[in-house]
Design an enzyme around this catalytic site. Structure first.
Site, short mmCIF file in Angstrom:
data_model
loop_
_atom_site.label_atom_id
_atom_site.label_comp_id
_atom_site.label_asym_id
_atom_site.label_seq_id
_atom_site.Cartn_x
_atom_site.Cartn_y
_atom_site.Cartn_z
N GLU A 1 0.91 -1.15 -0.12
CA GLU A 1 0.11 -0.10 0.22
C GLU A 1 1.01 1.37 -0.05
O GLU A 1 2.09 1.24 0.57
CB GLU A 1 -0.92 0.07 1.37
CG GLU A 1 -1.96 0.92 1.31
CD GLU A 1 -2.65 0.77 2.49
OE1 GLU A 1 -4.05 1.37 2.54
OE2 GLU A 1 -2.41 0.23 3.63
N LYS B 1 -10.26 0.02 -2.75
CA LYS B 1 -10.32 -0.49 -1.37
C LYS B 1 -11.52 -0.19 -0.76
O LYS B 1 -12.34 0.88 -0.70
CB LYS B 1 -9.06 0.29 -0.41
CG LYS B 1 -9.15 -0.17 0.94
CD LYS B 1 -7.83 0.58 1.66
CE LYS B 1 -7.77 0.30 3.10
NZ LYS B 1 -6.65 1.08 3.73
N CYS C 1 -4.78 -3.86 2.88
CA CYS C 1 -4.56 -3.51 4.12
C CYS C 1 -5.61 -3.75 5.04
O CYS C 1 -5.81 -4.79 5.57
CB CYS C 1 -4.14 -1.99 4.47
SG CYS C 1 -3.19 -1.43 5.89
#
Length: 274
Positions: free
Chosen positions: A42, A117, A159
């Protein structure tokens, strides 16, 4: 069939060109080891608080660079995350916000997929930064994405998504064999949860997991955990970088072994709740 995969660990800071130069060296190292798929972490291109909009305006340069690297090294590249001003349908994100987007390039340098995301990191952590609120500058995505490759189907996450097993089950349901987790876990949450979450998601989904992390000091208040690693569908850690800083972590994905694991313990057919 066995395929070499790599997690690229970085210590990105607030210099775009320097970050890309570091990435290029590590991607070249991976290619020299006959790696077929490399996963960047990321914020690989820029790691700086408040720089999302400025970085998003550099997206054409970043995407051109990714295409060149993939073609040069004949690598499939999962490009961690970069800020993007547009949604996947071409609409603009509301003013002041971006999406955290993971772009995928094949070994010919062609863009073959994008994931935005879904889960945003709005939490309080007992570290120097203390408060994290991604939703202040990011708009959440809403699409589960699996990319087909000649060697496996790749499920995409970023993440904080790691904490949501429903996403990993959805990826498995859509045919994922490998699930990638580009990340920038904080040092505190990483030490407590990174490895156990990666192993749990591998065991639950019966997918090979590639966790590619940022590592080290990025600013006065931000330190990340690193410990990039590759884990098979049985939950075994095949390779891990223990030391802080940059590196390339490589392991083999064995599709035949994974098929045996799934056949011997057919979790999907045993599932009773959805």
């Amino acid at each position: 069939m066995k395929t070499k995969l790599a997690a690229i660990q970085l210590q990105s800071k607030d210099d775009l060109q320097a970050n890309l130069d570091h990435c290029a060296l590590l991607l070249a190292n991976a290619a020299q080891e006959n790696v077929k798929l490399a996963v960047l972490p990321e914020n690989f291109a820029m790691f700086a608080a408040g720089a999302q909009l400025a970085t998003a305006k550099q997206l054409p340069k970043i995407l051109t660079w990714l295409s060149e690297q993939a073609r040069l090294h004949q690598l499939w590249i999962v490009a961690g995350s970069v800020p993007c001003l547009e949604r996947k349908n071409g609409e603009m994100v509301p003013d002041g916000k971006v999406r955290a987007s993971c772009f995928v390039y094949n070994d010919l340098g062609q863009q073959v997929g994008r994931y935005d995301k879904i889960h945003l990191f709005d939490v309080t952590v007992a570290d120097k930064q203390a408060q994290y609120q991604e939703s202040a500058t990011f708009e959440a995505g809403d699409e589960v994405v699996v990319i087909k490759t000649p060697f496996a189907n790749i499920g995409l996450t970023i993440c904080y998504d790691l904490r949501f097993p429903q996403l990993f089950q959805a990826l498995r349901d859509q045919g994922a064999d490998i699930i990638v987790v580009p990340a920038a876990f904080t040092a505190l949450t990483g030490k407590a949860h990174w490895q156990v979450l990666l192993q749990a998601r591998a065991i639950e989904s019966q997918c090979f997991i590639v966790g590619a992390g940022q590592s080290g000091q990025h600013s006065a208040t931000r330190t990340t955990w690193g410990h990039s690693q590759l884990i098979n569908a049985w939950g075994e850690i095949l390779a891990e970088q223990h030391q802080e800083g940059e590196g390339v972590v490589i392991a083999e994905y064995d599709s035949d072994e994974q098929m045996r694991i799934r056949q011997q313990m057919p979790l999907l057919s045993h599932r009773r709740l959805s």
